[in-house]
Design a protein around this motif. Structure first.
Motif: not given
Length: 569
Positions: A23-25, A219-221, A357-361, A364-367
């Protein structure tokens, strides 16, 4: 493959974290903020929340209930009503398109991440080999204006970040007619994405659930860190004001409501079959209703936070360039890969914030990729279970499917690849076909299966006593859901225009191909229905049709109650 009885989540948190992945991407980061701003800020938020109640919650209840009740993937859950069996194959196509599209975005992210670890941010300069005479450095004298006068000519100005992304990372061509060859750096990045994905899901859902403990929570952190940093920027208040400023006049236009409904379905992964498939890993007596409600709140919060991050940095960018939000805001890949890096380049310590920022992305994408691909392989197992009976069969078929999708992704990492990606984005995984699938699901449950039968399943598995909720679901499944889905499906079709990307107009053959792609995920239901009627017992067409509407007993065996099961309720 692990034994069937062990193919369940081991703790109650496993399902929740897989829901986070579903649900979060990327849609929360690049799609929600822009369309919220475009559609009146606070007014869009109101429409968004309304459609969570009118569309999302009824659809989520359908998909999660069928998955947990049957213990099967989406390819089998619709066997409960033979006429609607084709819905499962519709989901298969959507998973294929999404699992081809998402890794390419992740490869771009990997490429940006690698560049951000360099000795200096090369995307802020105009003295690189890929820069043109139109380049203007984002950290020097770029004011946000699109044109400049050089001698007697008007030249379109482009920021150094835009040229870095389009000219260097993508080597973007003029169109599909100038397709080019595979870019070696993106090939390595795409291969790396799939290799990491493989070793995250190769052992099945039990292994994947361990991985998502990290990929779903971190990613939430990072989002919170970025929110705090964004709130301290000059212009942050201006950006947030523009983001949330309600323009209630826009609520009278159907565009706002269509965008809100589309974003709700897209963001939560509804109608793709993934929710049904991951719900099959729950124990029969699991309180999935609670989990879905919590994840709905979490998804909405994540989208809101992403919007805050987006518009604090856009507000800072606008103030820094002495321009307005309208001039710097953008949507889709441009928001993530051009606008965000531009804003980050203007911050103190850009070499810290850009990698973060890109690590967060990436996380999120991998998940999302983990969950969607696990669901895809589960569907294949239910179609051809014989393929999964030898030792290490799960690992082998996981690798085989990833290799096929990797090969498909190669079409999107050439200079003309972005045009293929945009074709998939516009035709395959958004738009009218999603509303059509939602419509068919509502008809199947509200009218063919019966809302009371579905509510009885929910009560049996969760031990809730639905009273007022039963009335709500009955109205949504039988009336509101079908009407709303029909309206938006027709309206989305009426908005069709020849596809464009920037100034490039797609040729007729490309649009025809796009329609063919869209029809693969929508025509499986009518084709499947005709086939099931043809194969049904009976001598007359009416008798065969009635046979296909007979409710089948697809309930899975209930596990023996034990102390562990009770703890998971």
């Amino acid at each position: 493959m692990a034994k069937a009885e062990s193919d369940t989540f081991k703790t109650k948190f496993d399902y929740v974290l897989n829901l986070v992945g579903l649900m979060i991407g990327f849609g929360n980061i690049w799609r929600f903020p822009y369309i919220c701003y475009k559609n009146g800020g606070g007014a869009f938020m109101l429409a968004y929340i309304i459609f969570i109640l009118l569309l999302l919650m009824p659809l989520a209840a359908i998909e999660a209930t069928l998955g947990q009740h049957t213990g099967k993937s989406v390819i089998k859950v619709w066997s409960i009503i033979p006429l609607f069996k084709g819905l499962g194959y519709s989901a298969i196509f959507m998973m294929i398109y999404w699992n081809s599209y998402l890794p390419v975005l992740l490869s771009w992210t990997v490429r940006w991440l690698y560049a951000s670890f360099g000795s200096d941010p090369v995307w802020t300069r105009c003295d690189n080999t890929w820069n043109t005479a139109s380049c203007v450095s984002v950290v020097k004298n770029y004011t946000g204006n699109d044109t400049a006068i050089y001698g007697n000519q008007t030249v379109f100005r482009r920021s150094s970040v835009e040229e870095f992304f389009n000219n260097y990372i993508l080597s973007k061509s003029e169109g599909l007619h100038d397709y080019g060859t595979i870019k070696p750096d993106l090939l390595i990045a795409l291969a790396l994405v799939w290799i990491l994905a493989y070793f995250s899901v190769w052992k099945g859902i039990g292994w994947t659930s361990k991985v998502v403990y990290f990929t779903a929570t971190t990613p939430f952190l990072m989002l919170i860190i970025l929110v705090v940093r964004g709130a301290t920027l000059e212009g942050a208040a201006y950006g947030i004001k523009e983001y949330l400023k309600p323009d209630l006049a826009k609520l009278v236009t159907l565009d706002v409501w269509t965008d809100a409904a589309s974003q709700v379905i897209f963001s939560f992964g509804a109608c793709t079959g993934t929710l049904s498939t991951i719900s099959k890993f729950n124990r029969y007596k699991h309180n999935y209703v609670r989990d879905i409600i919590l994840m709905t709140i979490a998804n909405t919060a994540a989208s809101f936070l992403a919007g805050v991050i987006c518009f604090t940095v856009l507000g800072h960018l606008a103030v820094s360039k002495n321009t307005t939000i309208d001039e710097v805001a953008d949507k889709g890949p441009q928001l993530v890969f051009i606008v965000y890096p531009t804003a980050i380049s203007l911050l103190p310590l850009p070499r810290l914030w850009c990698p973060l920022f890109f690590i967060t992305m990436l996380l999120i994408g991998f998940d999302s990729l983990f969950v969607y691909h696990e669901a895809f392989v589960c569907c294949i197992k239910d179609i051809v279970p014989g393929w999964f009976r030898f030792k290490y069969s799960h690992e082998v078929w996981m690798a085989a499917t990833m290799f096929v999708l990797f090969m498909f992704g190669l079409t999107m990492i050439t200079p003309g690849g972005i045009y293929v990606l945009e074709l998939l984005n516009n035709y395959a995984i958004t738009g009218w076909c999603i509303f059509f699938v939602a419509l068919v699901q509502f008809i199947a449950i509200g009218w063919a299966l019966g809302s009371n039968n579905m509510c009885d399943m929910i009560e049996d598995m969760t031990e809730y006593k639905l009273v007022k909720t039963r009335v709500y679901l009955h109205v949504m499944w039988r009336y509101v859901g079908p009407i709303v889905s029909t309206i938006f499906c027709i309206y989305s079709l009426s908005l069709y225009r020849t596809l464009k990307l920037d100034s490039y107009v797609y040729p007729t053959w490309a649009n025809v191909l796009g329609w063919m792609i869209a029809l693969t995920s929508s025509m499986t239901f009518p084709i499947g229905a005709v086939w099931m009627i043809y194969m049904a017992d009976g001598t007359t067409l009416t008798e065969k049709f009635r046979r296909t509407l007979e409710i089948q007993d697809v309930k899975r065996p209930i596990e023996k109650a034990n102390e562990e099961d009770e703890k998971m309720l």
